[in-house]
Design a protein around this motif. Structure first.
Motif, mmCIF file in Angstrom:
data_model
loop_
_atom_site.group_PDB
_atom_site.id
_atom_site.type_symbol
_atom_site.label_atom_id
_atom_site.label_comp_id
_atom_site.label_asym_id
_atom_site.label_seq_id
_atom_site.Cartn_x
_atom_site.Cartn_y
_atom_site.Cartn_z
ATOM 1 N N HIS A 183 0.850 -1.195 0.000
ATOM 2 C CA HIS A 183 0.000 0.000 0.000
ATOM 3 C C HIS A 183 0.878 1.235 0.000
ATOM 4 O O HIS A 183 1.804 1.349 0.813
ATOM 5 C CB HIS A 183 -0.924 0.023 1.218
ATOM 6 C CG HIS A 183 -1.859 1.195 1.222
ATOM 7 N ND1 HIS A 183 -2.950 1.282 0.367
ATOM 8 C CD2 HIS A 183 -1.863 2.347 1.944
ATOM 9 C CE1 HIS A 183 -3.578 2.426 0.579
ATOM 10 N NE2 HIS A 183 -2.936 3.083 1.521
ATOM 11 N N GLU A 243 -2.919 -8.035 -2.484
ATOM 12 C CA GLU A 243 -3.628 -6.795 -2.819
ATOM 13 C C GLU A 243 -2.648 -5.629 -2.855
ATOM 14 O O GLU A 243 -2.009 -5.312 -1.862
ATOM 15 C CB GLU A 243 -4.731 -6.501 -1.807
ATOM 16 C CG GLU A 243 -5.548 -5.269 -2.182
ATOM 17 C CD GLU A 243 -6.713 -5.007 -1.249
ATOM 18 O OE1 GLU A 243 -6.506 -4.329 -0.227
ATOM 19 O OE2 GLU A 243 -7.830 -5.486 -1.542
ATOM 20 N N SER A 257 -2.394 -1.599 -3.565
ATOM 21 C CA SER A 257 -3.300 -0.442 -3.588
ATOM 22 C C SER A 257 -2.518 0.844 -3.325
ATOM 23 O O SER A 257 -1.411 0.815 -2.772
ATOM 24 C CB SER A 257 -4.391 -0.606 -2.526
ATOM 25 O OG SER A 257 -3.823 -0.749 -1.231
ATOM 26 N N PHE A 286 -1.144 -3.367 -9.413
ATOM 27 C CA PHE A 286 -2.082 -2.648 -8.552
ATOM 28 C C PHE A 286 -3.490 -2.746 -9.123
ATOM 29 O O PHE A 286 -3.699 -2.596 -10.323
ATOM 30 C CB PHE A 286 -1.672 -1.175 -8.415
ATOM 31 C CG PHE A 286 -0.506 -0.966 -7.493
ATOM 32 C CD1 PHE A 286 -0.686 -0.398 -6.245
ATOM 33 C CD2 PHE A 286 0.780 -1.363 -7.858
ATOM 34 C CE1 PHE A 286 0.381 -0.214 -5.373
ATOM 35 C CE2 PHE A 286 1.856 -1.185 -7.000
ATOM 36 C CZ PHE A 286 1.660 -0.610 -5.759
ATOM 37 N N ARG A 287 -4.451 -3.016 -8.216
ATOM 38 C CA ARG A 287 -5.837 -3.188 -8.652
ATOM 39 C C ARG A 287 -6.824 -2.365 -7.823
ATOM 40 O O ARG A 287 -8.019 -2.405 -8.093
ATOM 41 C CB ARG A 287 -6.236 -4.670 -8.573
ATOM 42 C CG ARG A 287 -5.475 -5.578 -9.545
ATOM 43 C CD ARG A 287 -5.799 -5.226 -10.996
ATOM 44 N NE ARG A 287 -5.121 -6.094 -11.949
ATOM 45 C CZ ARG A 287 -3.926 -5.834 -12.484
ATOM 46 N NH1 ARG A 287 -3.283 -4.717 -12.140
ATOM 47 N NH2 ARG A 287 -3.371 -6.669 -13.354
ATOM 48 N N ARG A 288 -6.330 -1.641 -6.813
ATOM 49 C CA ARG A 288 -7.235 -0.813 -6.013
ATOM 50 C C ARG A 288 -6.641 0.565 -5.830
ATOM 51 O O ARG A 288 -5.454 0.714 -5.531
ATOM 52 C CB ARG A 288 -7.506 -1.452 -4.643
ATOM 53 C CG ARG A 288 -8.564 -0.692 -3.840
ATOM 54 C CD ARG A 288 -9.068 -1.523 -2.651
ATOM 55 N NE ARG A 288 -8.072 -1.676 -1.611
ATOM 56 C CZ ARG A 288 -7.858 -0.780 -0.636
ATOM 57 N NH1 ARG A 288 -8.568 0.328 -0.595
ATOM 58 N NH2 ARG A 288 -6.951 -0.998 0.284
ATOM 59 N N VAL A 289 -7.482 1.581 -6.008
ATOM 60 C CA VAL A 289 -7.056 2.963 -5.798
ATOM 61 C C VAL A 289 -8.051 3.637 -4.857
ATOM 62 O O VAL A 289 -9.261 3.418 -4.942
ATOM 63 C CB VAL A 289 -6.958 3.740 -7.131
ATOM 64 C CG1 VAL A 289 -8.264 3.714 -7.911
ATOM 65 C CG2 VAL A 289 -6.519 5.186 -6.884
ATOM 66 N N SER A 290 -7.524 4.442 -3.945
ATOM 67 C CA SER A 290 -8.354 5.165 -2.990
ATOM 68 C C SER A 290 -8.170 6.665 -3.213
ATOM 69 O O SER A 290 -7.053 7.171 -3.125
ATOM 70 C CB SER A 290 -7.953 4.796 -1.554
ATOM 71 O OG SER A 290 -8.728 5.507 -0.622
ATOM 72 N N TYR A 295 -8.999 -1.392 -13.091
ATOM 73 C CA TYR A 295 -8.948 -1.508 -11.636
ATOM 74 C C TYR A 295 -10.215 -2.185 -11.111
ATOM 75 O O TYR A 295 -11.324 -1.870 -11.528
ATOM 76 C CB TYR A 295 -8.765 -0.131 -10.991
ATOM 77 C CG TYR A 295 -7.326 0.336 -11.013
ATOM 78 C CD1 TYR A 295 -6.523 0.247 -9.881
ATOM 79 C CD2 TYR A 295 -6.765 0.841 -12.186
ATOM 80 C CE1 TYR A 295 -5.200 0.660 -9.914
ATOM 81 C CE2 TYR A 295 -5.434 1.254 -12.230
ATOM 82 C CZ TYR A 295 -4.656 1.157 -11.090
ATOM 83 O OH TYR A 295 -3.337 1.559 -11.129
ATOM 84 N N SER A 299 -11.222 -2.159 -7.875
ATOM 85 C CA SER A 299 -11.841 -1.480 -6.743
ATOM 86 C C SER A 299 -11.410 -0.023 -6.691
ATOM 87 O O SER A 299 -10.212 0.292 -6.732
ATOM 88 C CB SER A 299 -11.456 -2.184 -5.436
ATOM 89 O OG SER A 299 -12.054 -1.556 -4.326
ATOM 90 N N ASN A 331 -12.009 3.312 -4.249
ATOM 91 C CA ASN A 331 -12.457 3.710 -2.919
ATOM 92 C C ASN A 331 -12.493 5.237 -2.824
ATOM 93 O O ASN A 331 -11.624 5.917 -3.360
ATOM 94 C CB ASN A 331 -11.483 3.151 -1.868
ATOM 95 C CG ASN A 331 -11.837 3.572 -0.457
ATOM 96 O OD1 ASN A 331 -12.580 2.895 0.228
ATOM 97 N ND2 ASN A 331 -11.304 4.704 -0.009
#
Length: 452
Positions: free
Chosen positions: A110, A142, A144, A165-169, A204, A206, A208
């Motif tokens: 992360h 994971e 992110s 990377f598959r999740r960005v917030s 991506y 997910s 957030n």
């Protein structure tokens, strides 16, 4: 509940967020580099192969100051700082690599900050390519990162996607212009939509959104408007945080102090947001977090596998969290440590071949048992214990639990404790009953945000 306002007033007192136990101000500060390295080796031997390592990488730079922010950051527009900092992170990881007898497995990475997307995509690629090249990604790992909608480019998103990377917030906070001006974070809906659409177009899994209630100038009307805009984008997860007002630690917060909502007004903002989220199809996942039903975070909640660490709620089961970068915190189950917050000191110590530890804490068996109990309450709203533990609860703490029970917040007996639905807003207060470290230090004052 008729007495809800009374309880909100009663329990809206400073309390830890329990991303760790003991919480950082209560660490024993009994760590040195030699001891830390030995404990890292022990943790790696015990958990490294089966659970892998989660990496948190702190990237502290921002081009402008968001006045609400409580993170460790350095404000600059000088991007020449990127390369020396990236080189330090790589050298720090090399020190950790020397402690492992095998090629480490990574359960997750992360990128936090600061603003990770302050760094160019090429700088991030240099750092991450080295880390990934010296490690092995576990199945289901994971990866992110936190992105600022104003400066997260397609190049950032594509480069990180190609690295796994598959999740960005995205830090949104609020869409109201008056609120954005007060907290010095102006980002139009159009920029957020563009950043969201590009992430989804690239692939991506997910997206957030981070939102905050209790900010200056927020009203029920502005919250409704913000969530109407959010509903047009439907992120997979939403973190809906309470604004933490700590001007003694973050002086910039004083600039809007007179415009903050009152205590009951602030809670009304949360209740309205939660009501709208429910209508939108989001389900509550622990404190402050909401997810769609098919999201992995909600599934972990349902399966009782949800975990919490310094990055918040996570689906990762790893007991080893290594923090790289200045101010970052590591949790290796048997101990905690934090790097020096000063960027120059951090880089200097790393350049000399040393870790840059500022403080730490070695866990006792009592600490580990207490952490497991608090984690269970924070993640699952239930904790089990045996009759021996129950009869060892001090009289004063038992009286506190009885008050919570009378108020309808918990049910407990010799076998364990269950937090009720109306008790969820008070979970931090309930956890303090079991916080023996804090109770032992009653003569000291600690700076915590208010619980509600």
């Amino acid at each position: 509940m008729k007495n809800q306002p009374t309880l909100l007033h009663k329990y809206n007192v400073p309390a830890p967020r329990y991303t760790s136990y003991p919480t950082v101000p209560l660490w024993a500060d009994d760590m040195n580099e030699e001891k830390w390295k030995k404990l890292v080796k022990v943790a790696y031997e015990d958990f490294g192969d089966s659970e892998g390592i989660t990496l948190y990488i702190h990237l502290p730079y921002c081009e402008s100051l968001c006045t609400y922010c409580g993170c460790n950051k350095r404000i600059t527009k000088n991007h020449a700082v990127e390369t020396p900092y990236i080189e330090s992170v790589i050298k720090e990881w090399e020190i950790y690599l020397s402690l492992f007898e095998t090629k480490p497995k990574l359960a997750g990475i992360h990128l936090g900050g600061g603003t990770p997307t302050f760094f160019s995509s090429s700088s991030l690629k240099t750092m991450l390519s080295f880390i990934l090249g010296t490690s092995e990604l576990m199945k289901g790992a994971e990866l992110s990162f936190e992105g600022h909608p104003n400066n997260t480019t397609r190049d950032h998103l594509k480069t990180l996607f190609d690295l796994g990377f598959r999740r960005v917030s995205y830090g949104i906070q609020d869409f109201n212009l008056e609120v954005q001006k007060a907290i010095h974070r102006i980002q139009p809906l159009e920029k957020v939509k563009e950043a969201t659409d590009v992430a989804r177009d690239i692939g991506y899994d997910s997206v957030n959104f981070d939102l905050i209630y209790g900010l200056p100038h927020q009203t029920i009307a502005t919250i409704e408007d913000t969530f109407e805009k959010v509903s047009s984008l439907m992120p997979d997860r939403i973190a809906f945080y309470s604004y933490a007002h700590l001007p003694s630690a973050f002086p910039a917060q004083k600039s809007f102090e007179q415009f903050l909502p009152k205590e009951e007004e602030k809670r009304a903002l949360y209740e309205k947001g939660k009501e709208i989220l429910s209508k939108m199809g989001y389900l509550e996942v622990g404190m402050d977090h909401f997810a769609l039903e098919n999201d992995q975070l909600y599934q972990a909640k349902e399966n009782k596998t949800l975990h919490r660490n310094f990055m918040g709620y996570t689906t990762s089961p790893s007991k080893i969290l290594i923090g790289l970068g200045n101010s970052s915190i590591s949790d290796i189950y048997y101990a905690y440590s934090q790097n020096n917050k000063d960027i120059n000191l951090y880089k200097e110590q790393i350049s000399l071949g040393n870790l840059s530890l500022s403080k730490g804490h070695t866990m006792s068996s009592e600490d580990i048992a207490t952490r497991n109990l608090i984690l269970s309450l924070i993640c699952n709203q239930v904790a089990q214990w045996d009759a021996t533990f129950y009869h060892q609860i001090s009289q004063s703490n038992l009286e506190k639990l009885l008050i919570f029970q009378k108020e309808g917040l918990v049910q407990f007996d010799e076998s364990g404790i269950q937090i009720s639905e109306i008790g969820l807003p008070f979970v931090r207060n309930i956890c303090t009953v079991f916080d023996l470290r804090m109770q032992e230090k009653t003569e000291r004052q600690f700076v915590f945000s208010k619980a509600i």
